[in-house]
Design a protein around this motif. Structure first.
Motif, PDB file in Angstrom:
ATOM      1  N   ARG A 240       0.903  -1.212   0.152  1.00  0.00           N
ATOM      2  CA  ARG A 240      -0.149  -0.038   0.212  1.00  0.00           C
ATOM      3  C   ARG A 240       1.029   1.371  -0.321  1.00  0.00           C
ATOM      4  N   ASP A 243      -1.224   6.618   1.233  1.00  0.00           N
ATOM      5  CA  ASP A 243      -2.662   7.167   1.184  1.00  0.00           C
ATOM      6  C   ASP A 243      -3.507   5.827   1.484  1.00  0.00           C
ATOM      7  N   GLU A 245      -3.869   3.461  -0.185  1.00  0.00           N
ATOM      8  CA  GLU A 245      -4.320   2.658  -1.598  1.00  0.00           C
ATOM      9  C   GLU A 245      -3.471   1.392  -1.950  1.00  0.00           C
ATOM     10  N   TYR A 246      -4.078   0.330  -2.150  1.00  0.00           N
ATOM     11  CA  TYR A 246      -3.300  -0.816  -2.630  1.00  0.00           C
ATOM     12  C   TYR A 246      -2.348  -0.254  -4.075  1.00  0.00           C
TER      13      TYR A 246
END
Length: 487
Positions: A240, A243, A245-246
């Motif tokens: 990740r 942020d 996110e992945y």
């Protein structure tokens, strides 16, 4: 013999730019449709046939799928060539989306990982996978076939490579050894398949993988190491971002089995939630997936029946010929020969490496094709006619005269009619193929069938999304667990 095809094509706007529209609703769910999905990009369709007893049957279904797609995408086109159209900046190439389920999210995150690892432009390349099986062939037989296929894969690149040139947008900001043909068109004078060369599906990380095809045990052990060993460059990317996110599914050398880039893979149909390596280890090899084929820009659906018949011959020869175990030294020779054929295949007098000695490509190619003659005769005797011998004869002519190869024909057509512009050539052929497909009779039964498949796929996606019982991170960890790789 049984064969099936998976064919990738970019959706492009009428002017030749990459489509920025979502996967067309009329085509149903890219997650769950049996015949129409997407590959890396939301704009990269993947068309999948069933399993067929003849080249003609397979081509008939592939054509029917093209008819359904052509009607669904309106004024957009299917790009006829393997190397992409003019591309936008890397981050503007849209990644495939598959809905909100854990499975759908995983498919998107996997593609995000590919974009971090290799860049989105490389993933915009398209090709054809030829799936092949024979009754009565055991696991050892399929691995013997795969070893010989890898040994002689350079011949397929020479005979059917059709990507000697590319739009300059593909290599913008990257080091390369291409020459300027004219304007925005780059090429190598004797290239057959830039798609299969250093610009295409190549990876420095994967270059360290010397995957042995001597047995399922050795193949599985090599893949398992790549699937479970963390790789420093990918650790730096992280699963990740800051942020949350992945960015990728894992930091291992391969996120999942599909990331292994090679000329041929042993396959077994997977069950829901099953890892491909688990399926192979539990149920053995069901078929092989040959992954070398460029799209033929002269064929309306990207491949013709004569090419499929040659692949049948080549795969049968790979099965029937003596297939000694591979060695690390031979794997180096195989990689070297593949790159020579991709970059310089039509170069007069080109020599390849065989058992540490150099041999002319034309001589070695002629020998292999001569060994295929009795196979072609036997198939024609079984099926009637001369179709297999004619496919073999066309291949022999290409070995004698490089001007007969698709890569040479592409460059000749570009020079004659398109002012040496790759994009103009491919756009013109894409328009021509669209008109050819549209002109074919499309029955009401076929129209109703594809409408039903689209609706069923959307309902199946809804069911998958409704069936999730854990959060995505839990699902990801469970799916990637080492225990999932073993029966």
């Amino acid at each position: 013999m049984r064969r099936g095809i998976e064919k990738e094509s970019l959706r492009v706007r009428a002017g030749g730019g990459l489509a920025d529209t979502p996967h067309p609703a009329a085509l149903g769910s890219a997650l769950a449709h049996p015949n129409i999905t997407t590959d890396f990009s939301e704009a990269q369709l993947e068309l999948i046939t069933g399993v067929h007893p003849s080249a003609e049957n397979c081509l008939e279904e592939l054509t029917l799928i093209h008819q359904a797609v052509t009607r669904a995408i309106g004024e957009e086109l299917l790009w006829c060539a393997s190397m992409p159209c003019g591309l936008p900046d890397d981050e503007l190439i849209p990644i495939g989306r598959y809905g909100s389920s854990n499975l759908g999210r995983a498919k998107t995150v996997y593609r995000m990982g590919l974009s971090y690892r290799y860049g989105r432009r490389m993933q915009a390349i398209s090709g054809i996978h030829y799936n092949f099986s024979l009754p009565g062939v055991d696991e050892a037989g399929y691995f013997a076939l795969a070893r010989n296929f890898r040994r002689h894969a350079w011949l397929v690149l020479y005979l059917f490579g059709a990507s000697p040139a590319v739009c300059s947008s593909f290599v913008e900001g990257r080091k390369h050894s291409l020459e300027v043909l004219k304007g925005a068109t780059l090429y190598l004078p004797h290239a057959t398949s830039l798609r299969m060369g250093r610009l295409g599906y190549q990876s420095e990380a994967q270059a360290s993988l010397a995957v042995s095809y001597n047995s399922l045990e050795s193949y599985g052990a090599s893949l398992e190491r790549a699937l479970t060993t963390s790789y420093p460059a990918y650790e730096a990317i992280g699963v990740r971002g800051p942020d949350g996110e992945y960015r990728q599914l894992a930091t291992t050398l391969l996120q999942i089995e599909n990331e292994f880039y090679t000329s041929i893979r042993p396959k077994c149909t997977i069950r829901s939630g099953e890892r491909p390596l688990h399926a192979l280890r539990e149920r053995g090899v069901e078929y092989v997936e040959a992954r070398l084929m460029d799209l033929d820009p002269f064929a309306p659906v990207g491949i013709g029946a004569p090419t499929m018949r040659f692949l049948d011959l080549f795969l049968l020869h790979s099965l029937l010929a003596e297939s000694p175990p591979d060695t690390p030294r031979e794997l180096e020779e195989i990689a070297q020969n593949k790159l020579r054929a991709a970059h310089r295949g039509r170069e007069p007098g080109l020599r390849l490496v065989r058992a540490a000695k150099e041999v002319p490509l034309a001589k070695w190619g002629a020998e292999l094709l001569a060994e295929c003659e009795p196979i072609a005769e036997a198939l024609d005797a079984a099926f009637g006619g001369r179709a297999y011998r004619e496919a073999l004869s066309a291949a022999a002519e290409s070995v004698r005269d490089a001007a007969a190869t698709p890569s040479a024909r592409v460059l000749a057509a570009m020079a004659k009619d398109y002012d040496n512009s790759y994009v103009r050539f491919a756009l013109s052929k894409s328009l021509e193929h669209r008109d050819t497909i549209r002109a074919l009779r499309y029955s009401a039964d076929a129209e109703q069938r594809f409408a039903r498949l689209a609706a069923e796929s959307l309902e199946k996606q809804r069911q998958i999304e409704a069936s999730d019982r854990v959060d995505f991170e839990t699902w990801r960890r469970e799916y990637l667990a080492t225990a999932k790789l073993h029966p």
